[in-house]
Design a protein around this motif. Structure first.
Motif, PDB file in Angstrom:
ATOM      1  N   THR A  99      -4.196 -12.644  -3.673  1.00 25.42           N
ATOM      2  CA  THR A  99      -4.748 -11.521  -4.373  1.00 25.42           C
ATOM      3  C   THR A  99      -3.911 -11.292  -5.794  1.00 25.42           C
ATOM      4  O   THR A  99      -4.356 -11.186  -6.875  1.00 25.42           O
TER       5      THR A  99
ATOM      6  N   TYR B 141      -1.798  -3.707  -0.598  1.00 22.80           N
ATOM      7  CA  TYR B 141      -2.976  -4.290  -0.205  1.00 22.80           C
ATOM      8  C   TYR B 141      -4.369  -3.528  -0.152  1.00 22.80           C
ATOM      9  O   TYR B 141      -5.186  -3.694  -0.787  1.00 22.80           O
TER      10      TYR B 141
ATOM     11  N   ARG C 189      -2.904 -13.496   2.231  1.00 25.59           N
ATOM     12  CA  ARG C 189      -3.985 -12.755   1.342  1.00 25.59           C
ATOM     13  C   ARG C 189      -3.306 -11.981   0.281  1.00 25.59           C
ATOM     14  O   ARG C 189      -3.929 -12.019  -0.896  1.00 25.59           O
ATOM     15  N   LEU C 190      -2.216 -11.225   0.339  1.00 30.28           N
ATOM     16  CA  LEU C 190      -1.432 -10.438  -0.520  1.00 30.28           C
ATOM     17  C   LEU C 190      -1.222 -11.707  -1.725  1.00 30.28           C
ATOM     18  O   LEU C 190      -1.171 -11.272  -3.042  1.00 30.28           O
TER      19      LEU C 190
ATOM     20  N   LYS D 263      -7.286  -3.528  -3.029  1.00 33.63           N
ATOM     21  CA  LYS D 263      -8.891  -3.702  -2.393  1.00 33.63           C
ATOM     22  C   LYS D 263      -9.751  -2.512  -3.065  1.00 33.63           C
ATOM     23  O   LYS D 263     -10.692  -2.749  -3.076  1.00 33.63           O
TER      24      LYS D 263
END
Length: 566
Positions: A228, A304, A224-225, A308
């Motif tokens: 992103t 993260y 996910r990082l 976010k």
């Protein structure tokens, strides 16, 4: 209870503890002032070494570097950990067996030269002073946010605290204070990490949480990082971005710089026997590993949560007026700054000129992490106390190394050999007070983030002290002329290279070239240049020693003797 009141109580309680310990452990002899009377238990010395070692750079800055640099920042973990193993195996037991108070004293005796001792003092002061600047930056960052004070005022308060317990207790007071500081900092580092790992991955162990899937079903945390960062225009979090040669030399510089740091080496002089030095080195490695294995998870999870918050959903940026309280608090310190370049009232965080987060100081990430994750106030206050403890513990060790070099090696060893113990201790305390003032002044204008400043100090130690110690223990052929020329060559070349890109004596505006990869010598950054300085030191010392007279027989016998374990 408000966060500020909670922070005052927790930080105030730790300060009181440190000062009480310093008063109880007040040094009364030069032996206690320099090496704590050589009576420290190996396990306790391992704990004190851990606190001495885990500075503001480790506690505050390392995870911040990992957060923003990803894979490339792993050089800090590999370099510092590897260097500590090098120190424990190759240097500490032999130097302890020799049995003197300071590193310059060993170099002066081994190379049978007062000139070598004076040059070692200069190298020690340059490396230690640069290192202490990074600690002062960390102290200023922690105080400015949690006590809601200007950065400059926070730094002055930190200087005053160090002055009280370091000047009063010497090595004896510092040792027992560092044991307490280790307990504070390791608790403060791991507790928030456990909470945040549970929040994001449902795994209580941050080390395992880093490689786990997210609780919201969004796949693995690192995947996910990566995605992103790609969406924001940056490179993947887990990919290498710097050149291989720079990463290799950076790691090598940190590694051998670690093994050459005088304030860490001196810790092994405080135990009763050689085997205790080996034992305390093992314990220190265990205590250090607890933090170092947690740092990658802290850095990744902090970044993260940060992204976010700024971009809750893809392409949907946070409205500036709706920014959370932690954002507003850090804005007051000047370490976090937003500029609405497109006048849309939203915080755009992308790579390039469109980026509106014009300043995100990497040193704030660990301290801001519990606030971003909305943890309870007592956890946030605990992190503040831990960050301050880390910076204070290392600063005290460095300042003692500087004062010992001035009072014991320069004054007692060279200028006035006839002075008594009382005068020598007074000189040590005055030298320490002067070093605190100078370090505080330089800390107001640091040449980079805490970890970057510390990396420069490691480079200076790598290029000057480490080769002299290694050749002093393992080569009977290196003589006084070779050692002195080697240290001067390594230190000079490294200093000039650093000042070329960082400004002469770190004064802003005096840089000779922009500090960018295109201008670096073969792509080697100033922080990585210590490894090249060390190679120059070795080459000069070995070459000159070959063409000049060999060391006297008694010196060669001395080398044989210290290499035999007992």
């Amino acid at each position: 209870m408000s966060l500020q009141m909670m922070t005052y109580l927790v930080v105030g309680a730790t300060f009181l503890l440190y000062i009480v310990i310093a008063i109880k452990s007040r040094a009364t002899t030069t032996g206690e002032f320099y090496v704590a009377g050589k009576g420290v238990n190996p396990v306790l010395n391992g704990m004190a070494t851990g606190a001495d070692w885990m500075s503001a750079a480790s506690f505050i800055s390392m995870a911040g570097m990992i957060a923003f640099s990803g894979y490339d920042a792993s050089v800090f973990l590999m370099g510092w950990t590897g260097g500590y193993c090098l120190l424990a195996m190759l240097l500490a037991p032999y130097l302890r067996k020799y049995g003197k108070f300071t590193v310059p004293e060993f170099i002066g005796d081994r190379y049978y030269s007062q000139t070598a001792r004076i040059v070692a003092v200069v190298c020690l002061i340059v490396a230690s002073l640069t290192y202490v600047i990074g600690q002062m930056k960390g102290i200023g960052v922690a105080f400015s946010r949690f006590l809601e004070l200007p950065f400059e005022v926070g730094l002055v308060i930190g200087m005053a605290i160090v002055f009280v317990y370091a000047v009063m207790g010497g090595m004896k007071g510092i040792t027992y204070t560092q044991i307490a500081q280790y307990c504070v900092l390791i608790f403060a580092y791991t507790v928030p990490a456990v909470f945040i790992s549970l929040q994001l991955t449902s795994n209580p162990l941050p080390q395992l949480g880093l490689g786990s899937t997210l609780s919201d079903g969004g796949g693995y945390l690192l995947e996910r990082l990566d995605q992103t960062l790609l969406d924001l225009g940056f490179g993947e979090y887990t990919e290498r971005k710097g050149s291989m040669i720079n990463i290799f030399l950076y790691t090598l510089s940190l590694m051998i710089g670690t093994a050459g740091l005088p304030h860490v080496i001196t810790r092994f002089f405080t135990v009763p026997r050689v085997r205790d030095a080996r034992s305390s080195a093992g314990w220190a490695l265990v205590f250090i590993a607890i933090l170092y294995t947690t740092a990658p998870a802290v850095g990744a999870m902090a970044f993260y949560n940060f992204t976010k918050t700024i971009e809750p959903a893809k392409g949907e940026y946070l409205v500036y007026e709706q920014r959370p309280q932690w954002f507003r608090n850090w804005e007051k310190t000047g370490l976090l700054q937003f500029e609405d370049k497109n006048d849309d009232g939203r915080i755009t965080y992308v790579k390039g000129d469109a980026n509106e987060m014009v300043k995100v100081d990497q040193d704030i990430m660990v301290l801001a992490n519990p606030e971003i994750a909305r943890l309870p106030n007592w956890v946030i206050a605990l992190v503040a106390a831990g960050g301050i403890a880390a910076a204070l513990s290392t600063a005290a060790g460095l300042l003692l190394a500087i004062s010992s070099a001035i009072s014991h090696d320069l004054l007692k060893g060279v200028i006035a050999p006839g002075i008594n113990d009382k005068t020598e201790m007074l000189a040590g305390r005055v030298a320490m007070a002067g070093a605190i003032i100078l370090a505080g002044y330089l800390g107001l204008n640091p040449p980079g983030f805490a970890a970057q400043v510390v990396a420069l100090a490691f480079g200076l130690a790598a290029s000057s002290i480490f080769p002299a110690l290694m050749m002093g223990i393992f080569s009977k052929r290196v003589n006084n002329i070779g050692a002195v020329c080697g240290m001067l060559a390594g230190l000079s070349v490294t200093l000039i290279y650093i000042f070329w890109f960082k400004g002469w004596f770190f004064v802003k505006g005096t840089e000779m070239a922009a500090n960018i990869p295109a201008n670096w010598f073969f792509g080697v950054s100033p922080e990585a240049f210590g490894a090249i300085g060390a190679l120059i030191n070795f080459a000069v010392a070995l070459t000159i020693s070959r063409v000049t007279a060999a060391p006297p027989r008694e010196i060669q016998n001395l080398i044989d003797d210290i290499r035999v374990p007992n």
